[in-house]
Design a protein around this motif. Structure first.
Motif, short mmCIF file in Angstrom:
data_model
loop_
_atom_site.label_atom_id
_atom_site.label_comp_id
_atom_site.label_asym_id
_atom_site.label_seq_id
_atom_site.Cartn_x
_atom_site.Cartn_y
_atom_site.Cartn_z
N GLN A 67 0.82 -1.20 0.00
CA GLN A 67 0.00 0.00 0.00
C GLN A 67 0.86 1.26 0.00
O GLN A 67 0.60 2.20 -0.74
N ARG A 99 -3.27 6.67 12.38
CA ARG A 99 -3.87 5.60 11.61
C ARG A 99 -5.31 5.35 12.07
O ARG A 99 -6.20 5.13 11.26
N GLU A 100 -5.52 5.43 13.39
CA GLU A 100 -6.87 5.20 13.91
C GLU A 100 -7.85 6.26 13.41
O GLU A 100 -8.94 5.93 12.93
N ALA A 129 -7.57 8.11 10.82
CA ALA A 129 -7.72 8.02 9.36
C ALA A 129 -8.84 7.05 9.03
O ALA A 129 -9.66 7.30 8.15
N GLU A 130 -8.91 5.94 9.77
CA GLU A 130 -9.97 4.97 9.53
C GLU A 130 -11.34 5.57 9.82
O GLU A 130 -12.29 5.38 9.07
N GLN A 131 -11.41 6.31 10.92
CA GLN A 131 -12.69 6.93 11.28
C GLN A 131 -13.13 7.94 10.23
O GLN A 131 -14.29 7.99 9.85
N ASN A 141 -12.40 7.94 7.17
CA ASN A 141 -12.82 7.19 5.99
C ASN A 141 -14.25 6.71 6.10
O ASN A 141 -15.00 6.73 5.13
N ILE A 142 -14.61 6.27 7.30
CA ILE A 142 -15.95 5.73 7.48
C ILE A 142 -16.99 6.85 7.58
O ILE A 142 -18.03 6.82 6.93
N TYR A 146 -9.86 15.70 15.09
CA TYR A 146 -9.47 14.43 14.47
C TYR A 146 -8.60 14.71 13.25
O TYR A 146 -7.63 14.01 12.99
N PHE A 162 -4.85 13.54 12.57
CA PHE A 162 -4.47 12.82 11.35
C PHE A 162 -3.29 13.51 10.67
O PHE A 162 -2.31 12.88 10.29
#
Ligand SMILES: Nc1ncnc2c1ncn2[C@@H]1O[C@H](COP(=O)(O)OP(=O)(O)OP(=O)(O)O)[C@@H](O)[C@H]1O
Ligand SMILES: [Mg+2]
Lengths: 440, 590
Positions: B424, B476-477, B479-481, B483-484, B494, B498
């Motif tokens: 990735q 990283r955490e 970034a996932e949030q 994204n969702i 946040y 990030f």
């Protein structure tokens, strides 16, 4: 296949399997060729007096009292200028109705080039296809495959690349080519009036699959003749290497070898590397460049064949159908020419690397915008502009039917930058912006 | 290992590719080298198994044309390398043939070339004197090899104690000249020259002790030195799918690492990549000495198209050469690309021998072979109190990019640093694509290494590293949030979190291997940049919208990248830093 008077003929085969015959014989060389019941075969194992022969076209119908004649030499190709314009089968015998070649016999699958005698590849091969020249420039002495789905037009693209590349010789190694594709190549080369610099070794789907194991070595032996003896720039096209690897696995299965991943032989890496590493830039100007096709199944590049290939070749090219423009493009994300940095901005205009990167970055932004759109998020003005840019870029540059010079590709990029963006958004070094940003 | 007068001979009794059965007429030993006579060409081979009067040998070359009853001569010794001055700057094949001395464009079967020069004169200076008691590995004198003090040692094969009778006076001598005479315990005189031989599969143990590695070995690669440091004498490996940057990373390390000697074992990879070293290294400067890089480099090239059995030997050849230079008290860095190809060579042979296969058809003892090999690296104290080291970093090419395969798993048990290249990160061109969180260095946990950092870098260094890692994890955490939930589905801070992680990613983790300045980052500079990004992390900013966060930090990153591209503390660097501070001040809350 002339025979000599003193040759001993054996007629007592002791064992027959799907791919091999064994018999008792003496004074036999390893990898020596033989004719068994009229079929070509090669020695793959000798234990004491027991000699095992691999029969290229299979053992169907071979009787235990078949005539076996050893030829006293490994597989060879007769080389000479007369090879030009000719079509041969996997054994190097003419299939175009023309005369036999009357040249020097060379063993195929010969030794490797001493690495210290190689030159660093440095000559750009323009193809006119911007998806290649602009983003994935090819270099003489490089080896690179198309990773393609079976339904993609890779044979057309290869033929196009071959004809446009300024090569002294183009050598086609066709493995498991359909008869239609074989005729396609023949036609295209003929129509282009290029037949005299093309040599083809072809195994079609009508021929036994194991025979194709000889094709790459035949093609590359011819290539070495022209590149070393004649200092020529040779381009070798190998299609389809997946079918070659399939033949390897057929043989190893029939010989009861322990398969490794995806039922491929454990030696797949070395087997493929021996072929691809024939790509070389010689110090005296000759070179061998290999462009191959590796068809994928279901786009899976972790399968042993594309995976091992990727570990060997210097990048890979992906084709993709762009539904927005309805054309096939060279995918700028997944394609990579690892040798491009040796020529871009050096053999091409200095702004080439920066323009290439900027355009791909904007194209990536467009892909993100697209995802946003699909997920129901709002688009910004910038997002909208990248989407428009992407469509133009795809149409005018990435599509495989584009045929322009590198400078024109760069100009086309600058014009698109100007049409949709401000210099700050493109992020190219100021000196290039000053020089090339269109002034209205 | 001494030669006997009646050497064993044999006859070829069977041939399967490069596995040959030889009917022998006398004693042979496991791993003994023999030569098969193929119409005047001598093919080198090694015994890998003995069954009754049949020796199974693996031939280091193509066996095409070989016949039953062809004759074989055994040598009485195992595969050996020749050790002496003249190894530096050489390009050898896997069996230590000097590639430059080979005739012609193509490699010829059976061609062997002298790894050293018999006629070259070396400026010798004695280090030992008559009466000195010496043992294997003791320094008798030294010659200057390029710029390096090359020690002439008591041969490693010597057992027990010897007394120096004489050492030749300072002057110019050839490698085969006697430079010292020693007496063994019984008073027997033995002449010593500048050359000796050693079997590659046997570790050279001419040292007193091998402590745990405790010093940092600077590689100039930030994501390694700062976040996952490798110790001098340590081991590490770089697994990654094809095209993720293993070779580029190894080349970068070989150019910059703070080592006296670099050994590059190109093991079953592309010839063009070796050519790149051949082309560049004679031109590039060693940043530490100002000499050309090639002067401290030895290349063992056994590329993928060269004989497979010699590929296996090549890594041992390289390691033995490393051990030889380590015994001189030098800091050796050895790189092998790729150890998977060596494992594959073992697999091909094991399959041919019809051995019971282990996972993925690799030999059962693969883990043991790999860990034995890695254990030859290490930091040592020599018998004279000096220290030397071999730091070893290998690449691994996992099939299908899947790390759950035997070579990766076996190597993971053997090597102490794990530099996982992520597909990735490579796809998004975040080079070097080392995953900062999956990767680890066990050395960073050694108390002696931590102590070294505290003393030599700064007292807070270990805490800073932990903090940087935490920031990356939290980045990283979120970034996932994001994204969702979408950009405006999360609070603005946040976004700030990030982007602060992105600053570390872009400024510390990412490094342009092709930029003259950024390619190599010395430790003091790494320390400076890490402090800068952590300061930014600690700074409080105020933003109205999430778009502001992104565009602000993009400017910060751009400015800091410019710093990375400028000579450290140069005018340009300072100017960029000043601009950075102006940008920061725009959003800083008191
Ligand atoms: N640090 C880097 N900076 C810029 N580009 C890089 C970097 N590392 C790798 N690349 C790009 O990725 C390509 C592949 O890198 P490299 O040859 O090191 O991969 P690899 O992991 O060794 O692959 P393989 O397993 O096939 O040998 C390079 O040609 C280069 O284009
Ligand atoms: Mg590599």
């Amino acid at each position: 296949m002339e025979t000599k008077a003193f040759q001993k003929i054996y007629t007592k085969i002791s064992q027959i399997t799907k791919a091999t015959c064994s018999l008792k014989a003496t004074n036999i060389g390893y990898e020596e060729m033989a004719i068994v019941h009229g079929r070509l075969a090669q020695v793959v194992k000798i234990v004491g007096e027991n000699v095992t022969l691999q029969i290229f076209s299979g053992t169907e119908g071979i009787p235990t009292n078949a005539e076996v004649l050893f030829l006293g030499r490994p597989p060879v190709l007769k080389v000479g200028e007369e090879l030009s314009g000719r079509f041969f089968n996997a054994y190097g015998d003419p299939i175009d109705g023309g005369p036999e070649i009357d040249g020097e016999e060379r063993q195929i699958g010969g030794p490797s080039v001493n690495p210290v005698r190689r030159l660093q590849p440095s000559e750009f091969i323009p193809t006119g296809i911007a998806g290649i020249d602009l983003n994935n420039a090819l270099v003489t002495g490089q080896k690179i495959p198309f990773f393609a789905d079976p339904d993609q037009p890779f044979n057309q693209v290869m033929a196009m690349v071959a004809l446009r590349a300024d090569a002294d010789k183009i050598i086609l190694g066709g493995m498991g080519l359909t008869n239609d594709d074989y005729l396609y190549y023949k036609n295209v080369f003929d129509n282009a009036g290029a037949l005299d610099r093309i040599i083809s070794f072809v195994n079609t789907t009508e021929n036994p699959p194991v025979e194709r194991l000889l094709v790459p070595d035949m093609a590359l032996t011819a290539a070495e003749y022209f590149a070393v003896d004649k200092n020529q720039k040779v381009l070798v096209l190998l299609t389809d290497m997946t079918l070659y690897a399939d033949a390897l696995s057929i043989v190893s299965n029939r010989m009861d070898q322990i398969p490794s991943k995806d039922s491929m032989p454990g030696s797949l890496y070395s087997d493929l590397a021996k072929i691809y590493e024939k790509a070389v830039q010689f110090p005296d100007g000759g070179s061998i460049t290999i462009i191959a096709v590796t068809t994928l199944s279901g786009g899976d590049i972790t399968h042993a064949i594309p995976d091992n290939t990727g570990y060997i070749t210097e990048g890979q090219l992906f084709l993709r159908k762009d539904t927005d423009i309805g054309k096939v493009i060279v995918d700028p994300f997944r394609s990579l020419s690892r040798l491009k940095q040796l020529v871009i901005g050096k053999k091409t205009r200095a702004d080439h690397p920066q323009v290439m990167n900027a355009a791909i970055r904007l194209y990536a932004d467009a892909a993100n915008a697209k995802t946003k759109l699909e997920n129901g998020f709002d688009l910004t003005d910038y997002d909208e502009r990248t989407l428009k840019f992407a469509k133009d870029y795809s149409e005018k540059l990435l599509a495989i039917d584009v045929n322009i010079e590198v400078d024109a590709m760069l100009t086309a990029c600058w014009n698109l930058f100007d049409k949709y963006f401000k210099p700050a958004e493109v992020g190219i070094k100021q000196e290039f912006v000053d020089k090339y940003w269109p002034k209205n | 290992m001494e030669k006997t007068n009646n050497m064993t001979t044999g006859k070829v009794a069977g041939i399967i590719a490069n596995l040959v059965f030889v009917e022998v007429d006398g004693p042979v030993h496991q791993n003994e080298i023999c030569y098969i006579n193929l119409g005047g060409i001598k093919l080198m081979a090694e015994i890998i198994k003995v069954m009754g009067t049949q020796a199974y040998v693996q031939v280091f070359e193509s066996t095409r044309g070989l016949k039953i009853n062809d004759t074989v001569e055994f040598t009485g010794h195992m595969l050996e390398v020749t050790l002496g001055p003249g190894i530096l700057s050489k390009n050898f094949d896997g069996l230590q043939n000097d590639l430059d001395k080979m005739m012609g464009v193509f490699l010829k079967r059976g061609e062997q070339t002298n790894p050293l020069e018999d006629d070259k004169l070396w400026e010798f200076k004695p280090l030992a004197k008559p009466g000195d008691v010496v043992i294997a590995g003791s320094w008798l004198g030294e010659v200057k090899e390029n710029w390096m003090p090359h020690k002439i040692m008591v041969p490693f094969k010597f057992e027990g104690k010897y007394t120096v009778k004489s050492v030749i006076t300072e002057g110019n001598y050839k490698i085969n000249d006697t430079i010292a005479v020693v007496n063994d315990a019984k008073g027997k005189e033995i002449n010593i020259t500048m050359v000796q031989k050693w079997p590659v599969k046997v570790p050279i143990k001419a040292y007193k002790e091998k402590p745990r590695p405790f010093k940092l070995l600077e590689t100039g690669v930030r994501v390694i030195d700062t976040l996952n440091p490798i110790a001098e004498g340590g081991t590490g490996f770089i697994p990654g799918p094809f095209g993720t940057g293993k070779t580029v990373l190894q080349h970068a390390i070989s150019k910059q690492a703070e080592a006296d000697m670099i050994i590059v074992a190109a093991c079953g990879e592309r010839a063009n990549e070796v050519v790149e070293i051949f082309t560049e290294f004679p031109e590039l400067d060693d940043p530490r000495t100002g000499r050309k890089l090639m002067e401290r480099t030895t290349i063992i090239a056994n590329t993928s198209n060269m004989p497979v059995a010699a590929r296996e030997a090549s890594v041992y050849t390289a390691m033995t050469i490393g051990e030889y230079y380590r015994a001189m008290g030098l800091k050796v860095l050895m790189l092998a690309d790729s150890t998977s190809r060596w494992a594959q060579a073992l697999r091909e042979m094991s399959n041919r021998m019809e051995e019971l296969p282990g996972q993925d058809a690799f030999p059962m003892d693969l883990p043991a072979i790999i860990s034995n090999f890695y254990s030859r690296a290490g930091f040592v104290y020599l018998n004279n109190g000096a220290s030397g080291s071999i730091t070893f970093i290998g690449t691994v090419s996992p099939a299908g990019g899947n790390l759950k395969e035997p070579v990766t798993e076996s190597t993971k048990k053997a090597a102490r640093c794990f530099y996982a290249l992520s597909q990735q990160r490579a796809d998004s061109k975040r080079y070097p694509a080392i995953d900062p969180l999956d990767s680890y260095s066990k050395y960073a946990e050694y108390p002696e290494v931590i102590e070294y950092f505290v003393k030599n870098i700064e007292p807070e260094w270990p805490q800073k590293i932990t903090l940087a890692r935490d920031i990356l994890i939290r980045g990283r955490e979120v970034a996932e949030q994001i994204n969702i939930l979408g950009d405006d589905g999360v609070p603005i801070d946040y976004h700030e979190r990030f982007w602060k992680a992105e600053v570390i990613d872009f400024v510390i983790l990412q490094q342009d291997a092709f930029d003259k300045v950024d390619a190599s980052c010395p430790m003091d500079r790494q320390k400076y940049m890490l402090s800068s990004v952590l300061d930014i992390y600690k700074t409080k900013f105020s933003f109205e919208t999430f778009e502001e966060v992104g565009s602000f930090f993009k400017r910060v990153i751009n400015q800091m990248k410019q710093m990375n591209y400028s000579e450290f503390k140069s005018e340009k660097f300072n100017k960029n830093e000043k601009e950075l501070n102006t940008i920061i001040d725009e959003r800083k809350t008191a």
